[in-house]
Design an enzyme around this catalytic site. Structure first.
Site, PDB file in Angstrom:
ATOM      1  N   GLU A 104     -51.687 -40.051 -11.024  1.00 11.03           N
ATOM      2  CA  GLU A 104     -53.211 -39.269 -10.413  1.00 11.03           C
ATOM      3  C   GLU A 104     -54.348 -39.785 -11.326  1.00 11.03           C
ATOM      4  O   GLU A 104     -54.395 -40.952 -11.939  1.00 11.03           O
ATOM      5  CB  GLU A 104     -52.280 -37.862 -11.766  1.00 11.03           C
ATOM      6  CG  GLU A 104     -54.110 -36.538 -11.975  1.00 11.03           C
ATOM      7  CD  GLU A 104     -54.182 -36.115 -11.180  1.00 11.03           C
ATOM      8  OE1 GLU A 104     -55.825 -36.242 -10.829  1.00 11.03           O
ATOM      9  OE2 GLU A 104     -53.527 -35.267 -10.530  1.00 11.03           O
ATOM     10  N   ASP A 154     -56.168 -31.316  -2.571  1.00  7.38           N
ATOM     11  CA  ASP A 154     -57.349 -31.016  -2.211  1.00  7.38           C
ATOM     12  C   ASP A 154     -57.405 -30.752  -0.468  1.00  7.38           C
ATOM     13  O   ASP A 154     -57.209 -31.614   0.359  1.00  7.38           O
ATOM     14  CB  ASP A 154     -58.853 -32.319  -2.186  1.00  7.38           C
ATOM     15  CG  ASP A 154     -59.841 -31.820  -2.453  1.00  7.38           C
ATOM     16  OD1 ASP A 154     -60.560 -30.394  -1.441  1.00  7.38           O
ATOM     17  OD2 ASP A 154     -61.022 -32.044  -2.983  1.00  7.38           O
ATOM     18  N   LYS A 158     -64.384 -27.826   4.934  1.00  6.59           N
ATOM     19  CA  LYS A 158     -64.852 -28.099   5.854  1.00  6.59           C
ATOM     20  C   LYS A 158     -64.307 -28.811   7.036  1.00  6.59           C
ATOM     21  O   LYS A 158     -63.500 -29.677   6.416  1.00  6.59           O
ATOM     22  CB  LYS A 158     -66.407 -28.786   5.618  1.00  6.59           C
ATOM     23  CG  LYS A 158     -66.733 -27.663   4.194  1.00  6.59           C
ATOM     24  CD  LYS A 158     -67.951 -27.976   4.394  1.00  6.59           C
ATOM     25  CE  LYS A 158     -68.938 -27.361   3.341  1.00  6.59           C
ATOM     26  NZ  LYS A 158     -70.564 -27.649   2.509  1.00  6.59           N
ATOM     27  N   THR A 228     -47.417 -24.161 -10.380  1.00  9.00           N
ATOM     28  CA  THR A 228     -48.420 -24.862 -10.892  1.00  9.00           C
ATOM     29  C   THR A 228     -49.091 -23.518 -11.656  1.00  9.00           C
ATOM     30  O   THR A 228     -49.157 -22.578 -10.782  1.00  9.00           O
ATOM     31  CB  THR A 228     -48.257 -25.716  -9.886  1.00  9.00           C
ATOM     32  OG1 THR A 228     -49.356 -25.084  -9.148  1.00  9.00           O
ATOM     33  CG2 THR A 228     -47.485 -26.826  -9.546  1.00  9.00           C
ATOM     34  N   LYS A 229     -50.053 -23.975 -12.316  1.00 11.19           N
ATOM     35  CA  LYS A 229     -51.402 -23.739 -12.095  1.00 11.19           C
ATOM     36  C   LYS A 229     -52.236 -23.081 -10.927  1.00 11.19           C
ATOM     37  O   LYS A 229     -53.238 -22.183 -10.528  1.00 11.19           O
ATOM     38  CB  LYS A 229     -52.330 -24.332 -13.456  1.00 11.19           C
ATOM     39  CG  LYS A 229     -53.164 -25.588 -12.382  1.00 11.19           C
ATOM     40  CD  LYS A 229     -54.061 -25.841 -13.639  1.00 11.19           C
ATOM     41  CE  LYS A 229     -54.844 -26.801 -13.228  1.00 11.19           C
ATOM     42  NZ  LYS A 229     -56.254 -27.823 -13.929  1.00 11.19           N
ATOM     43  N   GLU A 231     -50.448 -22.861  -7.815  1.00  8.76           N
ATOM     44  CA  GLU A 231     -50.231 -21.555  -7.638  1.00  8.76           C
ATOM     45  C   GLU A 231     -50.803 -20.246  -8.190  1.00  8.76           C
ATOM     46  O   GLU A 231     -50.735 -18.878  -7.576  1.00  8.76           O
ATOM     47  CB  GLU A 231     -48.730 -21.808  -7.904  1.00  8.76           C
ATOM     48  CG  GLU A 231     -47.846 -20.714  -6.603  1.00  8.76           C
ATOM     49  CD  GLU A 231     -46.137 -21.770  -6.605  1.00  8.76           C
ATOM     50  OE1 GLU A 231     -45.985 -20.826  -5.729  1.00  8.76           O
ATOM     51  OE2 GLU A 231     -46.063 -22.552  -7.084  1.00  8.76           O
TER      52      GLU A 231
END
Length: 250
Positions: A104, A154, A158, A228-229, A231
């Site tokens: 991370e 991520d 676009k 997970t947060k 999700e």
């Protein structure tokens, strides 16, 4: 806190190696992440400063010795982009017969993950605060991983930013060299377009990878992947969630 920068403060500035062209010019890279300016709390800073020797790994340009790091030969699973780390810690807690390495680049998440690992008494986990592509390239030996996890990366929504998505053919090529026989790749995303992109990329490696989906696309949400947060947010927004699970063929 004093103005003197600690180990944790400096870590954020060294998440990637500077590279230069042959004539000495700085080489700009297409990165799959953006370093957010989220504040590193005093608690998170202390967690990193005081526990890095036991739970952290630094970037190195030679492969890690996993047996030396963990004290055993259990399979090693690499997770890229663990966020705040709760699901990674829970998975490590549930699977003591596996070793986990989490990458991370955001130091608040790294500090939070270390804190949660200590709270849960997890010993089979190490964290890295560095660009995952450089870790894969330089610090992971070929054939040494039992699996790779990438949950809710991520999506770079676009079209002009799709090149920034971490899941690209060259990324899978690199991962394949690092996986041992029967090693797995597990992706999850709440963006349908990115899920389709992931599937399209993985299908280019049908000779090396076997899709475990009965319908040759996505698998049902597996019970072994902790919520997970991201999700939870996806469910609140009415988004679907897509899981892909491929296995390297021996």
């Amino acid at each position: 806190m004093s103005e003197k920068q600690t180990f944790a403060d400096k870590k954020r500035k060294t998440v990637e190696q500077a590279e230069f062209t042959e004539d000495g010019r700085y080489l700009r890279k297409v990165r799959s992440f953006v370093l957010r300016t989220g504040r590193l709390s005093d608690y998170q800073r202390d967690m990193m400063n005081n526990n890095w020797a036991n739970l952290g790994l630094d970037y190195q340009n030679t492969p890690f010795n996993f047996e030396q790091i963990f004290g055993n030969n259990n399979p090693v699973v690499l997770e890229i982009g663990f966020g705040m780390g709760r699901s990674l810690v829970e998975m490590a807690k549930q699977n003591p017969d596996r070793n986990y390495i989490g990458i991370e680049v955001h130091t608040p998440g790294v500090g939070a993950c270390i804190a949660y690992a200590l709270e849960k008494g997890v010993k089979n986990l190490r964290v890295i605060c560095h660009d995952a592509t450089e870790i894969l390239r330089d610090a992971i030996a070929d054939g040494s991983l039992g699996g790779l996890q990438l949950y809710f990366p991520d999506p770079w929504q676009k079209a002009k930013h799709h090149k920034r998505r971490i899941v690209q053919p060259e990324f899978i090529t690199r991962v394949l060299t690092k996986l041992g026989d029967n090693g797995f790749i597990h992706f999850a995303t709440d963006w349908e377009n990115y899920a389709e992109h992931m599937l399209e990329v993985l299908r280019q490696f049908d000779k090396e990878l076997r899709n475990t989906s009965a319908t040759n696309d996505f698998i049902p949400r597996p019970d072994f992947r902790p919520l997970t947060k991201f999700e939870e947010r996806a469910h609140r927004l009415g988004h679907g969630v897509w899981d892909l699970y491929f296995v390297k063929q021996a």
